[in-house]
Write a protein that holds these residues in place. Sequence first.
Motif, mmCIF file in Angstrom:
data_model
loop_
_atom_site.group_PDB
_atom_site.id
_atom_site.type_symbol
_atom_site.label_atom_id
_atom_site.label_comp_id
_atom_site.label_asym_id
_atom_site.label_seq_id
_atom_site.Cartn_x
_atom_site.Cartn_y
_atom_site.Cartn_z
ATOM 1 N N VAL A 221 0.843 -1.199 0.000
ATOM 2 C CA VAL A 221 0.000 0.000 0.000
ATOM 3 C C VAL A 221 0.875 1.244 0.000
ATOM 4 C CG1 VAL A 221 -1.733 1.312 1.270
ATOM 5 C CG2 VAL A 221 -1.920 -1.178 1.129
ATOM 6 N N LEU A 222 1.926 1.246 0.823
ATOM 7 C CA LEU A 222 2.861 2.382 0.844
ATOM 8 C C LEU A 222 3.467 2.606 -0.534
ATOM 9 C CD1 LEU A 222 4.600 4.541 2.233
ATOM 10 C CD2 LEU A 222 6.213 2.727 2.837
ATOM 11 N N ALA A 223 3.849 1.527 -1.215
ATOM 12 C CA ALA A 223 4.430 1.652 -2.554
ATOM 13 C C ALA A 223 3.431 2.292 -3.517
ATOM 14 C CB ALA A 223 4.873 0.286 -3.069
ATOM 15 N N GLU A 224 2.158 1.930 -3.405
ATOM 16 C CA GLU A 224 1.134 2.528 -4.262
ATOM 17 C C GLU A 224 0.996 4.025 -3.973
ATOM 18 O OE1 GLU A 224 -0.600 1.154 -6.697
ATOM 19 O OE2 GLU A 224 0.222 -0.857 -6.438
ATOM 20 N N VAL A 225 1.014 4.395 -2.705
ATOM 21 C CA VAL A 225 0.889 5.801 -2.346
ATOM 22 C C VAL A 225 2.117 6.588 -2.803
ATOM 23 C CG1 VAL A 225 0.659 7.433 -0.422
ATOM 24 C CG2 VAL A 225 -0.639 5.291 -0.408
ATOM 25 N N ASP A 226 3.302 5.989 -2.641
ATOM 26 C CA ASP A 226 4.521 6.652 -3.121
ATOM 27 C C ASP A 226 4.445 6.903 -4.628
ATOM 28 O OD1 ASP A 226 5.753 6.847 -0.679
ATOM 29 O OD2 ASP A 226 7.010 5.062 -0.932
ATOM 30 N N ALA A 227 4.015 5.888 -5.384
ATOM 31 C CA ALA A 227 3.897 6.043 -6.832
ATOM 32 C C ALA A 227 2.866 7.115 -7.172
ATOM 33 C CB ALA A 227 3.523 4.713 -7.477
ATOM 34 N N TYR A 228 1.784 7.136 -6.441
ATOM 35 C CA TYR A 228 0.743 8.153 -6.646
ATOM 36 C C TYR A 228 1.307 9.552 -6.399
ATOM 37 C CZ TYR A 228 -3.403 10.958 -5.616
ATOM 38 O OH TYR A 228 -4.345 11.960 -5.578
ATOM 39 N N ALA A 229 2.071 9.702 -5.315
ATOM 40 C CA ALA A 229 2.637 11.006 -4.979
ATOM 41 C C ALA A 229 3.607 11.491 -6.050
ATOM 42 C CB ALA A 229 3.341 10.938 -3.618
ATOM 43 N N ARG A 230 4.286 10.550 -6.703
ATOM 44 C CA ARG A 230 5.231 10.917 -7.766
ATOM 45 C C ARG A 230 4.558 11.028 -9.132
ATOM 46 N NH1 ARG A 230 8.392 6.971 -4.982
ATOM 47 N NH2 ARG A 230 7.824 5.444 -6.566
#
Length: 268
Positions: A221-230
């Motif tokens: 989930v963190l990886a998805e949010v990181d990708a979203y933020a970028r």
Amino acid sequence: MAFRPCLRPGLLLLRRDAGHLQLGTSPGVVVRDEPGLLALLRRFDGTADLARLRRHADDVGFAGDVEAVATDLRVAGLVLAGIPRPARPVTSVLLDHDHATAPLADAVAALLTESGHRVVRRGAAADLTVVLAAGEPPRALFRAAQEARDDHLRVVVEDERVRIGPLVRPGLTPCIHCHDLHRTDWDRGWPALLTQLGSPGTLVVPPALPVATVHAAALHVLAEVDAYARGQDAGASHCVAVGPGPFDADTWPIGFHPACGCELLLVA
């Protein structure tokens, strides 16, 4: 700005033998030793500029060219210009979860906070809403988010797995309805099951995931949010299923379905 040499973070500085030093161990770079070089390199911590390092070289008896040493190591990728301070894009996240997924939501919240993202309470404005549910959530929730053009990520705990995705940016990525239509193409009973989502009694026993699997799913989930933020999620969509073990993970793409009109948001 003055050049302040800094050895790459985590790089070990070792003596290899009487005449050589080694930087790193994977596999590492060997350099010829000189009197005072080891003491000089220990000052390559990003706090001293070249002028201060030259004075330190005199103190430790290093007679070589300090700037040449720093430049050569920088070209080799072993030295950075100053202490690295990566600019990490952050986002505000609302975690919408039920009672059964509270442990997973807590793990996700801790990782998001540690990573610099902002976790907000229900009712506050957020860039992204993460919906966590034991079993598929009712679709009215996602229809409302789609109509309001609120970005959202679905996280479903079912059986012994956690299914993450798709992350929906209305008009830019496939929606939950696209996912349902794709599933209906191979599972003709899916529409009948959809009508029962959120009904009392459909979840008889709450999920009981191993702690390691919960944290593995939280990392995804963190990886998805990181990708979203970028902004790396635009135009693409996928699902990830984690479990039953923490190292068990499957990923598959989700495309726009021709029978869904969500792409019309692009021109609305």
